[in-house]
Design a protein around this motif. Structure first.
Motif, PDB file in Angstrom:
ATOM      1  N   GLY A  56       0.688  -1.183   0.018  1.00 35.19           N
ATOM      2  CA  GLY A  56       0.043  -0.055  -0.209  1.00 35.19           C
ATOM      3  C   GLY A  56       0.989   1.231  -0.059  1.00 35.19           C
ATOM      4  N   GLY A  57       0.436   2.442   0.363  1.00 35.13           N
ATOM      5  CA  GLY A  57       0.886   3.656   0.324  1.00 35.13           C
ATOM      6  C   GLY A  57       1.034   4.361  -1.097  1.00 35.13           C
ATOM      7  N   LEU A  58       0.630   3.695  -1.878  1.00 30.28           N
ATOM      8  CA  LEU A  58       0.739   4.129  -3.325  1.00 30.28           C
ATOM      9  C   LEU A  58      -0.418   5.004  -3.765  1.00 30.28           C
ATOM     10  N   SER A  59      -0.322   6.153  -4.672  1.00 32.60           N
ATOM     11  CA  SER A  59      -1.530   6.698  -5.111  1.00 32.60           C
ATOM     12  C   SER A  59      -2.411   5.820  -5.881  1.00 32.60           C
ATOM     13  N   LEU A  60      -3.591   6.375  -6.147  1.00 33.11           N
ATOM     14  CA  LEU A  60      -4.454   5.425  -7.057  1.00 33.11           C
ATOM     15  C   LEU A  60      -3.790   5.313  -8.440  1.00 33.11           C
ATOM     16  N   GLU A  61      -3.330   6.461  -8.845  1.00 34.33           N
ATOM     17  CA  GLU A  61      -2.753   6.177 -10.165  1.00 34.33           C
ATOM     18  C   GLU A  61      -1.582   5.601 -10.251  1.00 34.33           C
ATOM     19  N   ASP A  62      -0.567   5.506  -9.327  1.00 35.48           N
ATOM     20  CA  ASP A  62       0.583   4.572  -9.245  1.00 35.48           C
ATOM     21  C   ASP A  62       0.147   3.162  -9.011  1.00 35.48           C
ATOM     22  N   SER A  63      -0.772   2.975  -8.189  1.00 31.28           N
ATOM     23  CA  SER A  63      -1.357   1.422  -8.038  1.00 31.28           C
ATOM     24  C   SER A  63      -1.883   1.049  -9.171  1.00 31.28           C
ATOM     25  N   LEU A  64      -2.614   1.646 -10.069  1.00 36.24           N
ATOM     26  CA  LEU A  64      -3.393   1.388 -11.381  1.00 36.24           C
ATOM     27  C   LEU A  64      -2.119   1.019 -12.290  1.00 36.24           C
ATOM     28  N   ALA A  65      -0.988   1.785 -12.475  1.00 43.39           N
ATOM     29  CA  ALA A  65      -0.215   1.633 -13.313  1.00 43.39           C
ATOM     30  C   ALA A  65       0.626   0.053 -12.891  1.00 43.39           C
ATOM     31  N   LEU A  66       0.980   0.211 -11.693  1.00 41.02           N
ATOM     32  CA  LEU A  66       1.593  -1.186 -11.399  1.00 41.02           C
ATOM     33  C   LEU A  66       0.758  -2.344 -11.620  1.00 41.02           C
ATOM     34  N   TRP A  67      -0.610  -2.080 -11.312  1.00 43.66           N
ATOM     35  CA  TRP A  67      -1.517  -3.220 -11.557  1.00 43.66           C
ATOM     36  C   TRP A  67      -1.370  -3.756 -13.177  1.00 43.66           C
ATOM     37  N   GLU A  68      -1.281  -2.552 -13.820  1.00 38.13           N
ATOM     38  CA  GLU A  68      -1.264  -3.137 -15.357  1.00 38.13           C
ATOM     39  C   GLU A  68      -0.148  -3.734 -15.595  1.00 38.13           C
ATOM     40  N   ARG A  69       1.049  -3.185 -15.248  1.00 41.32           N
ATOM     41  CA  ARG A  69       2.319  -3.810 -15.290  1.00 41.32           C
ATOM     42  C   ARG A  69       2.226  -5.299 -15.117  1.00 41.32           C
ATOM     43  N   GLY A  70       1.753  -5.491 -13.757  1.00 45.42           N
ATOM     44  CA  GLY A  70       1.615  -6.909 -13.303  1.00 45.42           C
ATOM     45  C   GLY A  70       0.839  -7.818 -14.119  1.00 45.42           C
ATOM     46  N   GLU A  71      -0.436  -7.238 -14.769  1.00 41.34           N
ATOM     47  CA  GLU A  71      -1.206  -8.080 -15.695  1.00 41.34           C
ATOM     48  C   GLU A  71      -0.502  -8.472 -16.974  1.00 41.34           C
ATOM     49  N   ALA A  72       0.576  -7.535 -17.420  1.00 41.40           N
ATOM     50  CA  ALA A  72       1.529  -7.774 -18.541  1.00 41.40           C
ATOM     51  C   ALA A  72       2.406  -8.681 -18.157  1.00 41.40           C
ATOM     52  N   LEU A  73       2.813  -8.815 -16.917  1.00 44.33           N
ATOM     53  CA  LEU A  73       3.986  -9.555 -16.286  1.00 44.33           C
ATOM     54  C   LEU A  73       3.060 -11.161 -16.332  1.00 44.33           C
ATOM     55  N   ALA A  74       2.067 -11.162 -16.013  1.00 41.62           N
ATOM     56  CA  ALA A  74       1.281 -12.323 -15.595  1.00 41.62           C
ATOM     57  C   ALA A  74       1.170 -12.836 -17.067  1.00 41.62           C
ATOM     58  N   LYS A  75       0.719 -12.057 -18.055  1.00 45.41           N
ATOM     59  CA  LYS A  75       0.531 -12.756 -19.489  1.00 45.41           C
ATOM     60  C   LYS A  75       1.643 -13.615 -19.996  1.00 45.41           C
TER      61      LYS A  75
END
Length: 106
Positions: A56-75
């Motif tokens: 936690g501790g990230l801004s919403l925008e940073d969290s979303l960007a990190l989530w999207e990177r995680g999605e790409a890595l998972a693929k």
């Protein structure tokens, strides 16, 4: 209330959240640098992404960007695992074929 809104907060309980790909978003297109990663590197980076999101501790925008990177890595990881699964299946099929030929004397 519109027809697209749930009747109650629990109406969607127990259902998995929609993935980015179900919404027409391609996380790999936004993160082309992950496409060439090997399985171990992508897995390790994905684990780090999860750790950072859980901390936690990230801004919403940073969290979303990190989530999207995680999605790409998972693929990327899924693609590597599918390739490995295919190679194992091919190897097992070759062994079975060899055993059948040995049993029939060919």
């Amino acid at each position: 209330m519109t027809s697209s809104e749930p009747e109650s907060p629990d109406e969607n309980a127990g259902t998995a959240p929609a993935s980015a790909s179900e919404h027409g978003i391609d996380p790999e297109a936004d993160h082309p640098d992950v496409a060439g990663l090997g399985y171990e590197r992508a897995r390790d980076e994905l684990a780090e992404v999860v750790k950072r999101l859980e901390a936690g501790g990230l801004s919403l925008e940073d969290s979303l960007a990190l989530w999207e990177r995680g999605e790409a890595l998972a693929k990327v990881c899924e693609r590597h695992l599918a390739g490995a699964r295919q190679r194992v299946d091919q190897a097992l099929a070759a062994v079975e074929q060899h055993e059948e030929q040995a049993e029939t004397g060919q």
